[in-house]
Design a protein around this motif. Structure first.
Motif, PDB file in Angstrom:
ATOM      1  N   VAL A 122       0.844  -1.196   0.000  1.00 33.65           N
ATOM      2  CA  VAL A 122       0.000   0.000   0.000  1.00 33.65           C
ATOM      3  C   VAL A 122       0.881   1.247   0.000  1.00 33.65           C
ATOM      4  N   ALA A 123       1.924   1.237   0.810  1.00 37.50           N
ATOM      5  CA  ALA A 123       2.836   2.379   0.843  1.00 37.50           C
ATOM      6  C   ALA A 123       3.549   2.551  -0.487  1.00 37.50           C
ATOM      7  N   GLN A 124       3.866   1.456  -1.135  1.00 36.29           N
ATOM      8  CA  GLN A 124       4.635   1.524  -2.369  1.00 36.29           C
ATOM      9  C   GLN A 124       3.790   1.939  -3.566  1.00 36.29           C
ATOM     10  N   TYR A 125       2.570   1.412  -3.679  1.00 29.59           N
ATOM     11  CA  TYR A 125       1.801   1.597  -4.902  1.00 29.59           C
ATOM     12  C   TYR A 125       0.621   2.559  -4.774  1.00 29.59           C
ATOM     13  N   LYS A 154       2.227   9.862  -4.118  1.00 31.55           N
ATOM     14  CA  LYS A 154       2.481  11.298  -4.015  1.00 31.55           C
ATOM     15  C   LYS A 154       2.248  11.859  -2.618  1.00 31.55           C
ATOM     16  N   ASN A 155       1.670  11.084  -1.724  1.00 34.39           N
ATOM     17  CA  ASN A 155       1.403  11.547  -0.374  1.00 34.39           C
ATOM     18  C   ASN A 155       2.430  10.913   0.564  1.00 34.39           C
ATOM     19  N   PHE A 156       3.524  11.637   0.830  1.00 39.26           N
ATOM     20  CA  PHE A 156       4.620  11.081   1.618  1.00 39.26           C
ATOM     21  C   PHE A 156       4.240  10.832   3.068  1.00 39.26           C
ATOM     22  N   TYR A 207      13.392   1.719   2.775  1.00 37.23           N
ATOM     23  CA  TYR A 207      13.699   2.974   2.082  1.00 37.23           C
ATOM     24  C   TYR A 207      12.865   4.133   2.632  1.00 37.23           C
ATOM     25  N   VAL A 208      11.569   3.911   2.791  1.00 34.14           N
ATOM     26  CA  VAL A 208      10.688   4.983   3.275  1.00 34.14           C
ATOM     27  C   VAL A 208      11.043   5.366   4.702  1.00 34.14           C
ATOM     28  N   LEU A 209      11.312   4.385   5.551  1.00 34.98           N
ATOM     29  CA  LEU A 209      11.662   4.694   6.942  1.00 34.98           C
ATOM     30  C   LEU A 209      12.972   5.466   7.025  1.00 34.98           C
ATOM     31  N   ASN A 210      13.972   5.066   6.253  1.00 35.49           N
ATOM     32  CA  ASN A 210      15.241   5.797   6.261  1.00 35.49           C
ATOM     33  C   ASN A 210      15.086   7.178   5.653  1.00 35.49           C
ATOM     34  N   ARG A 211      14.283   7.304   4.610  1.00 35.41           N
ATOM     35  CA  ARG A 211      14.066   8.591   3.968  1.00 35.41           C
ATOM     36  C   ARG A 211      13.447   9.592   4.940  1.00 35.41           C
TER      37      ARG A 211
END
Length: 194
Positions: A26-29, A33-35, A105-109
């Motif tokens: 869900v987070a990936q796809y 555009k909503n970070f 990736y999202v958590l580190n970003r």
């Protein structure tokens, strides 16, 4: 009673695994555009992945214990007595590795390095012990270095980087040992060599 134990009792191993994998997808796809929502989904996926780790006694249960986990060879098994792949409930290995990688990736970003470490530990276990996929193993170790820097542990990050460059603890076929350069595709010769 901890929240992770309640999750395990209610959902079991496969419920947690597939729930975490669904949240990472869900987070990936969905939230491309909503970070903020992407970060929320990744944090919930990391929470579910961490719940998987609490089912095995030798695995760390505190978040801070995952900082030193890379020095001890990583996790030995995800849950005792459960085969991860090869039956009806098991996920596709590539989809699982992609979900773990994107969650990391999202958590580190977004600066959640400590929350990314359990996900990285699972990613390293799946890539090294289950699938022997060196590309994902290298990516997860690089993500571990990023997470350690975010957690203000540069000495552990430098040690991980040194062991990554030396090729320590990589799956190999030969007896001579592996290096990072042995596992890359293509011909990378030194242009100054004759």
């Amino acid at each position: 009673v901890k929240d992770g134990k309640i999750l395990k009792l209610g959902n079991g191993f496969w419920g947690l695994l597939h729930g975490a994998l669904c949240m990472s997808k869900v987070a990936q796809y969905t939230y491309v555009k909503n970070f903020k929502r992407q970060s929320d989904c990744a944090q919930f996926a990391a929470y579910l992945f961490r719940g998987l780790m609490e089912g095995s006694l030798p695995n760390p249960t505190r978040m801070a214990d995952f900082i030193r986990l890379g020095f001890n060879g990583g996790i030995r098994e995800l849950w005792p007595g459960i085969e991860l792949f090869g039956h009806a409930y098991s996920p596709n290995p590539n989809q699982l590795l992609n979900g773990l990688r994107h969650t990391t990736y999202v958590l580190n970003r977004d600066g959640f390095g400590l929350e990314a470490l359990p996900v990285i530990a699972i990613s390293e276990y799946v890539a090294k012990d289950e699938t022997k996929h060196i590309k994902y193993l290298l990516q997860s170790r690089i993500a571990r270095i990023d997470s350690l820097v975010l957690c203000n542990h540069p000495e552990e990050a430098v040690h991980q980087l040194r062991s990554l460059i030396q090729g320590d603890d990589l799956p190999v076929d030969t007896g001579k040992g592996a290096t990072v350069f042995d596992s890359m595709d293509g011909d990378y010769r030194d242009p100054t060599a004759r």
